[in-house]
Every structure is written in structure tokens, then in C-alpha cells.
Design an enzyme around this catalytic site. Structure first.
Site, PDB file in Angstrom:
ATOM      1  NE  ARG A 185      -3.680 -28.328  49.890  1.00  0.00           N
ATOM      2  CZ  ARG A 185      -2.585 -29.049  50.296  1.00  0.00           C
ATOM      3  NH1 ARG A 185      -2.523 -30.090  51.205  1.00  0.00           N
ATOM      4  NH2 ARG A 185      -1.435 -28.567  50.129  1.00  0.00           N
ATOM      5  NE  ARG A 223       1.374 -22.244  48.654  1.00  0.00           N
ATOM      6  CZ  ARG A 223       0.942 -22.912  49.745  1.00  0.00           C
ATOM      7  NH1 ARG A 223       1.614 -22.988  50.766  1.00  0.00           N
ATOM      8  NH2 ARG A 223      -0.395 -23.032  49.808  1.00  0.00           N
ATOM      9  CG  ASP A 251       2.153 -35.792  53.165  1.00  0.00           C
ATOM     10  OD1 ASP A 251       2.366 -36.214  52.169  1.00  0.00           O
ATOM     11  OD2 ASP A 251       1.641 -34.420  53.341  1.00  0.00           O
ATOM     12  CB  ALA A 270      -2.461 -34.913  46.336  1.00  0.00           C
TER      13      ALA A 270
HETATM   14  C1  LIG Z   1       3.069 -26.044  49.670  1.00  0.00           C
HETATM   15  C2  LIG Z   1       2.520 -27.342  49.343  1.00  0.00           C
HETATM   16  C3  LIG Z   1       2.149 -27.535  47.880  1.00  0.00           C
HETATM   17  C4  LIG Z   1       2.056 -28.752  47.430  1.00  0.00           C
HETATM   18  N1  LIG Z   1       1.511 -29.126  45.969  1.00  0.00           N
HETATM   19  C5  LIG Z   1       1.033 -30.196  45.890  1.00  0.00           C
HETATM   20  C6  LIG Z   1       1.013 -30.497  44.369  1.00  0.00           C
HETATM   21  O1  LIG Z   1       0.960 -29.698  43.537  1.00  0.00           O
HETATM   22  N2  LIG Z   1       0.303 -31.875  44.082  1.00  0.00           N
HETATM   23  C7  LIG Z   1       0.454 -32.901  44.989  1.00  0.00           C
HETATM   24  O2  LIG Z   1       0.062 -34.034  44.489  1.00  0.00           O
HETATM   25  N3  LIG Z   1       0.693 -32.585  46.309  1.00  0.00           N
HETATM   26  C8  LIG Z   1       1.206 -31.442  46.699  1.00  0.00           C
HETATM   27  N4  LIG Z   1       1.418 -31.179  48.064  1.00  0.00           N
HETATM   28  C9  LIG Z   1       1.317 -32.375  49.006  1.00  0.00           C
HETATM   29  C10 LIG Z   1      -0.102 -32.720  49.329  1.00  0.00           C
HETATM   30  O3  LIG Z   1      -0.889 -31.762  49.760  1.00  0.00           O
HETATM   31  C11 LIG Z   1       0.174 -33.764  50.361  1.00  0.00           C
HETATM   32  O4  LIG Z   1       1.103 -34.582  49.962  1.00  0.00           O
HETATM   33  C12 LIG Z   1      -1.199 -34.420  50.590  1.00  0.00           C
HETATM   34  O5  LIG Z   1      -2.035 -33.574  50.839  1.00  0.00           O
HETATM   35  C13 LIG Z   1      -0.921 -35.657  51.461  1.00  0.00           C
HETATM   36  O6  LIG Z   1      -2.099 -36.100  51.892  1.00  0.00           O
HETATM   37  P1  LIG Z   1      -2.467 -36.751  53.367  1.00  0.00           P
HETATM   38  O7  LIG Z   1      -3.691 -37.326  53.435  1.00  0.00           O
HETATM   39  O8  LIG Z   1      -1.280 -37.650  53.594  1.00  0.00           O
HETATM   40  O9  LIG Z   1      -2.343 -35.564  54.339  1.00  0.00           O
HETATM   41  P2  LIG Z   1      -3.066 -34.303  54.542  1.00  0.00           P
HETATM   42  O10 LIG Z   1      -3.860 -33.904  53.183  1.00  0.00           O
HETATM   43  O11 LIG Z   1      -2.117 -33.290  54.936  1.00  0.00           O
HETATM   44  O12 LIG Z   1      -4.077 -34.565  55.593  1.00  0.00           O
HETATM   45  C14 LIG Z   1      -3.781 -35.032  56.960  1.00  0.00           C
HETATM   46  C15 LIG Z   1      -5.056 -34.928  57.957  1.00  0.00           C
HETATM   47  O13 LIG Z   1      -4.732 -35.626  58.938  1.00  0.00           O
HETATM   48  C16 LIG Z   1      -5.250 -34.531  59.935  1.00  0.00           C
HETATM   49  N5  LIG Z   1      -4.464 -34.673  61.289  1.00  0.00           N
HETATM   50  C17 LIG Z   1      -3.188 -34.054  61.503  1.00  0.00           C
HETATM   51  N6  LIG Z   1      -2.738 -34.609  62.740  1.00  0.00           N
HETATM   52  C18 LIG Z   1      -3.599 -35.264  63.072  1.00  0.00           C
HETATM   53  C19 LIG Z   1      -3.669 -36.064  64.702  1.00  0.00           C
HETATM   54  N7  LIG Z   1      -2.849 -35.917  65.278  1.00  0.00           N
HETATM   55  N8  LIG Z   1      -4.999 -36.773  64.787  1.00  0.00           N
HETATM   56  C20 LIG Z   1      -6.125 -36.689  63.767  1.00  0.00           C
HETATM   57  N9  LIG Z   1      -5.927 -36.096  62.428  1.00  0.00           N
HETATM   58  C21 LIG Z   1      -4.814 -35.279  62.269  1.00  0.00           C
HETATM   59  C22 LIG Z   1      -5.163 -33.257  59.395  1.00  0.00           C
HETATM   60  O14 LIG Z   1      -5.953 -32.435  59.990  1.00  0.00           O
HETATM   61  C23 LIG Z   1      -5.412 -33.581  57.880  1.00  0.00           C
HETATM   62  O15 LIG Z   1      -6.945 -33.407  57.825  1.00  0.00           O
HETATM   63  C24 LIG Z   1       1.818 -30.040  48.578  1.00  0.00           C
HETATM   64  C25 LIG Z   1       2.043 -29.607  49.723  1.00  0.00           C
HETATM   65  C26 LIG Z   1       2.594 -28.254  50.020  1.00  0.00           C
HETATM   66  C27 LIG Z   1       2.667 -28.019  51.672  1.00  0.00           C
END
Ligand SMILES: Cc1cc2nc3c(=O)[nH]c(=O)nc-3n(C[C@H](O)[C@H](O)[C@H](O)COP(=O)(O)OP(=O)(O)OC[C@H]3O[C@@H](n4cnc5c(N)ncnc54)[C@H](O)[C@@H]3O)c2cc1C
Length: 476
Positions: free
Chosen positions: A130, A211, A323, A336
Site C-alpha cells: 500500500r 497479521r 469500500d 483494491a
Molecule cells: C487485512 C486486509 C487485507 C486485504 N487484502 C487485499 C488484497 O489482497 N487485494 C485487494 O484488492 N484488496 C485487499 N484488501 C482490501 C483493500 O485494501 C480495500 O478494499 C481498498 O483499500 C479499498 O479502497 P478504498 O479507497 O475504498 O478505501 P481505503 O483504501 O481504505 O481508503 C479510504 C480512505 O478514506 C480515508 N477516510 C476514512 N474516513 C474518512 C472520513 N470520514 N473523511 C475523510 N477521509 C476518510 C482513509 O483515511 C483512507 O485514506 C484488504 C483489506 C484488509 C483489511
């Protein structure tokens, strides 16, 4: 209207930018999905601002799996095209029984396929940390001058009642208005209060992921029986999955992992707690590695929200992404990936519809994405059957035939082209109350909704899933 109908100009850093749309977008969350949404919205001619809760980009974190579909527009950014591939861990995934017997070793499914050859990125590995991912994405965002406002926690979303702007309100009372607000702020996004329909609660699956991560230099010499876990100079990338005892165990090493065990929100465990759950009949090298792990082990509760059809506010001015719209369990390897596909799709939908159709464009994006995402969410439970519920003797007998499979339909998808090709038909279907038939599913697949409860019950009763037999999930 297709992809290449509007004038493009070569802008900063050699990025070809479409004509300005006059659509302004606020993206809440600078995570995997939010960062790519910012770039893609910029490239499509929208004006973009990003709000992020954290005061700065986190430099710690684990790894995510990415595939060519997620990376399908990276080649449009010369800086990323050159630098992103350098960050991939280009190693096979090797499968072992929990006793440590070798089953098989496999490179990503797309390796050597025409998809990879056409990606314009050269070799596409499947794993990236990441922090490395965020670092290159952020560098590109800075080069393009896209503003990120740090330390802005969004606590409320809203939209004007009649085709007006949307807003995101932060904890410190500041209000950001825009034509469209993209809620990319993860599973607990406050946007769930404004999207249509009832958003189901996040629930515990009952599964956990224990982990830890540490620097090789913090580990004592584990003796010759463990040297195979650190081949070569001890810094080579490896990715081993031990399977078959109602849980699986992943050992991943690389010279540039930076893990922060304190990032977990759940309880911490000692090595002996973990081994007590696993049992002590695992490969002795793995047990020894766990016993000597420096630092604490984070016990993540794996939580899931049942799929919900509507990702937009009633007027369509607020749209959830990544997410915030759909949770993924790690065994799908797609959280991701789907956040990145969403980012590519929403930016193109907004471009297709133009400023006058913003509220419709988010709904078109939702319709184009929902069935695909829901189907892929479900694979987590099916892959879990393969890893945890598998008969080890049978896996050893199958050898190279054993592996978790994704399928060509998944990683060969082009979300940008899909949005461009289907936007107007999907819009007509929505406006006339007809069903839009998606083709971003396995060929011949008949879409089914599902719930976590159904999948957990199926697993408990040891009923094999029919998901990967519904349509064409082959690799070739
Ligand atoms: C243990 C684990 C293993 C994983 N393994 C994989 C894998 O192998 N392959 C894969 O594709 N995915 C994997 N994932 C899932 C993947 O990391 C997420 O699905 C992905 O990061 C989603 O992207 P996103 O942008 O929606 O959320 P995120 O990357 O979580 O980003 C959300 C962002 O919003 C910010 N934020 C949160 N709340 C607020 C708020 N109220 N106001 C402003 N900003 C805010 C956070 O700080 C963050 O920067 C895994 C997840 C976990 C927990």
C-alpha cells in the site's frame, strides 16, 4: 458516443486530458480508490479536490493484489507507466499443505496473456505494498497539481433537494460544495445515511486474520530448517500460502515491506495465542517463524456488509466508491481492484453525461458496476472453501491443477471502455424503467444476489458453491 470523440490536449506530465467538462468533483478519502478517482477525473476534464481525514499520507501498511483491469488506465500517465511497474513484487504464489508439503507454484493468471501484452505496462505483477502504491499515485497527483486537503474528516454528506450541488461537511464544520461528491472514505463512510434504500450494517463474519510484519533484521537466526523462507540474500520476494486446516497462513517476504502492527483496530495476540488456535501440527518452520516474530500480532476481525444496490443519493449528486459502496474479504483479492475499477468508471460516466446529467451519470455508473462487484464479492467465500476447507491429500494429488482461480473475465475487463460503450444504453434503461443487461460478467453468467448469511450457511453445511460454474470462468 465513444471514447475518442472529444478533443484531448496533452497537459502536464504528458497526460492527455479531455476537454474541460465544467463538472467539479470533491472526492472524500485519499485511499486506493480515491487517489485513482482523482487522477481519472482530472484526465476526463473535471475539476477535482480531494479531502482526506489523515494529516498526511500513511507510510505504513500491508500489501494489496492488483490485476490488469485495475491498472488498465495507468499507461495514460507517462510517470505512472514508468514507475508503477517497478513497485510490483514479481513473484509466484506458492501453495503448501499446512504440514509444509509443496503443492504448486503459479504466476498471475494473466501472465503471458494478450491482456498483459496490451496493458502497455509490460509485466504486471500481482502484489504491491500500500505505501508503495500510495507513494507513486500521490507523486502523480502532485505533479498534476490536484489539490489534496489533509486533516479533513467528513462527517456528513448532503445534496440540494432539486438538482442542486452536493456537499461534504467536515468535523471542524467546513462545508465543501461540488456538482458531485464521491464518498471514497471506506467502510464506515457517513454517506450511508444519504444513499437510497437501506444500507445493511457491517457484520462480523466470524473469521479473523492474525497479521504481523517486521524487518528481517529484527528476527533472530532461525536455523537452517527455516532458510527456505528467506531465499537468496534473504531479501527476495516470496509469497507462500499454507492451506488445509480450516484456516490458511500466508508468509510474504520482501525487502521493502513496512508494516505497522499498531494499525489494527482489534485485539493484539501473542505468537502462542495464534499457535493455540492453529494447532502445533503445522510446518515446523512456519511455527518457528511465528514463535520468533518480533512485536505484536494484530487480530483483525473480518467484517462484511451485504451488497446493497444503491450507491447514490436520491438526486445522484453523492456517490459511494470502493469500500464505502462494497466491502471485500481478503480472499477475494479484489477490494483494491474494484475500488480502482469504480474510479475509472465514474470518471468516464461523468464525462459521457456532461454537466447537465451529473445526477444521472452516477446512477448509470452504479448500474454498470453493481452486478460485477457483487459477483466478485461472493468469490471470497468460494476461494475460502479452496484454501481452508480443501482436502489436502486431494490438493497434493492435483498439484499444478490446484490453485485459487479468478478467471479471464475478471482481469481482462476494461472499465473505461465499458462505461463509454454502455453509458447511453444504460441511461435509457434507467430512465424508461427497463433492465440493463450487463456484459462485464462471466460469459453466460446468470446474475444472482447473495447474502453473507447464505454463504456462511453453505460453508457450514459443506455444500460446494456453484458460483464458478455459472458462466465461463476459464483462464485461457
Ligand atoms: C487485512 C486486509 C487485507 C486485504 N487484502 C487485499 C488484497 O489482497 N487485494 C485487494 O484488492 N484488496 C485487499 N484488501 C482490501 C483493500 O485494501 C480495500 O478494499 C481498498 O483499500 C479499498 O479502497 P478504498 O479507497 O475504498 O478505501 P481505503 O483504501 O481504505 O481508503 C479510504 C480512505 O478514506 C480515508 N477516510 C476514512 N474516513 C474518512 C472520513 N470520514 N473523511 C475523510 N477521509 C476518510 C482513509 O483515511 C483512507 O485514506 C484488504 C483489506 C484488509 C483489511
Amino acid at each position: 458516443m465513444g471514447l475518442h470523440d472529444a478533443g484531448v490536449t496533452v497537459g502536464r506530465n504528458g497526460v492527455e486530458r479531455y476537454a474541460p467538462t465544467r463538472i467539479n468533483v470533491v472526492i472524500c478519502g485519499a485511499g486506493v480508490g480515491g487517489l485513482l478517482a482523482a487522477l481519472e477525473c482530472y484526465r476526463k476534464g473535471h475539476s477535482v479536490t480531494v479531502l482526506e481525514r489523515e494529516p498526511r499520507m500513511s507510510i505504513v501498511g500491508d500489501v494489496v493484489g492488483l490485476n490488469p483491469a485495475a491498472l488498465s488506465t495507468i499507461q495514460k500517465y507517462p510517470y505512472l507507466k514508468e514507475n508503477m511497474p517497478l513497485k510490483f513484487h514479481d513473484c509466484p504464489i506458492s501453495y503448501y499443505s499446512y504440514h509444509g508439503e509443496f503443492i504448486t507454484s503459479a504466476m498471475p493468471e494473466w501472465r503471458g496473456s494478450d491482456v498483459e501484452a496490451n496493458s502497455g505496462l509490460g509485466i504486471v505483477g500481482q502484489i504491491i505494498t500500500r505505501p508503495n502504491h500510495a507513494e507513486v499515485m500521490l507523486a502523480q497527483i502532485r505533479q498534476l497539481g490536484i489539490p489534496i486537503v489533509w486533516g479533513k474528516k467528513v462527517v456528513k454528506y448532503g445534496e440540494a433537494p432539486k438538482d442542486g450541488p452536493a456537499f461534504a461537511e467536515t468535523e471542524d464544520g467546513e462545508r465543501f460544495e461540488a456538482d458531485v461528491i464521491i464518498a471514497a472514505d471506506g467502510i464506515h463512510s457517513a454517506s450511508r445515511e444519504i444513499v437510497k434504500g437501506n444500507v445493511p450494517p457491517v457484520q462480523r463474519t466470524g473469521y479473523y486474520a492474525a497479521r504481523t510484519g517486521f524487518s528481517r533484521s529484527d528476527l533472530p537466526d532461525l536455523g537452517p530448517k527455516c532458510h527456505h523462507l528467506f531465499p537468496g540474500d534473504g531479501e527476495a520476494d516470496i509469497n507462500r500460502v499454507y492451506i488445509g486446516k480450516s484456516s490458511h497462513h500466508v508468509v510474504s517476504t520482501s525487502k521493502d515491506y513496512k508494516e505497522d502492527p499498531s494499525e489494527g483496530t482489534s485485539t493484539n495476540l501473542t505468537p502462542e495465542d495464534v499457535i493455540a488456535v492453529m494447532g502445533d501440527d503445522w510446518d515446523p518452520a512456519v511455527l518457528k517463524l511465528i514463535r520468533h516474530s518480533p512485536g505484536s500480532i494484530v487480530n483483525w476481525s473480518l467484517n462484511f456488509r451485504n451488497p446493497h444496490r444503491h450507491w447514490t443519493s436520491p438526486g445522484g449528486r453523492v456517490v459511494q466508491l470502493g469500500d464505502a459502496a462494497h466491502t471485500f474479504l481478503p480472499t477475494s483479492g479484489n477490494g483494491a481492484v474494484q475500488a480502482m475499477e469504480d474510479a475509472i468508471s465514474i470518471a468516464e460516466c461523468l464525462r459521457q453525461g456532461g454537466k447537465e446529467n451529473v445526477g444521472w451519470s452516477t446512477q448509470v455508473h452504479n448500474v454498470l458496476r453493481y452486478q460485477r462487484v457483487t459477483t466478485i464479492q461472493r468469490t471470497a467465500f468460494v476461494n475460502q472453501d479452496d484454501l481452508d476447507g480443501v482436502d489436502v491429500k486431494e490438493a497434493l494429488r492435483r498439484g499444478p491443477e490446484f490453485k485459487v482461480r479468478w478467471g479471464r473475465w475478471m482481469w481482462s475487463h476494461l472499465p473505461e471502455e465499458y462505461a463509454a460503450d454502455h453509458y447511453w444504453d444504460a441511461l435509457t434503461a434507467i430512465q424508461t424503467g427497463k433492465t440493463f443487461e450487463n456484459t462485464n460478467l462471466p460469459p453466460g453468467h446468470v446474475f444472482e444476489d447473495f447474502t453473507m448469511e447464505q454463504e456462511l450457511k453453505r460453508q457450514k453445511l459443506k455444500i460446494p458453491s456453484g458460483l464458478k460454474k455459472n458462466g465461463d470462468w476459464t483462464i485461457a
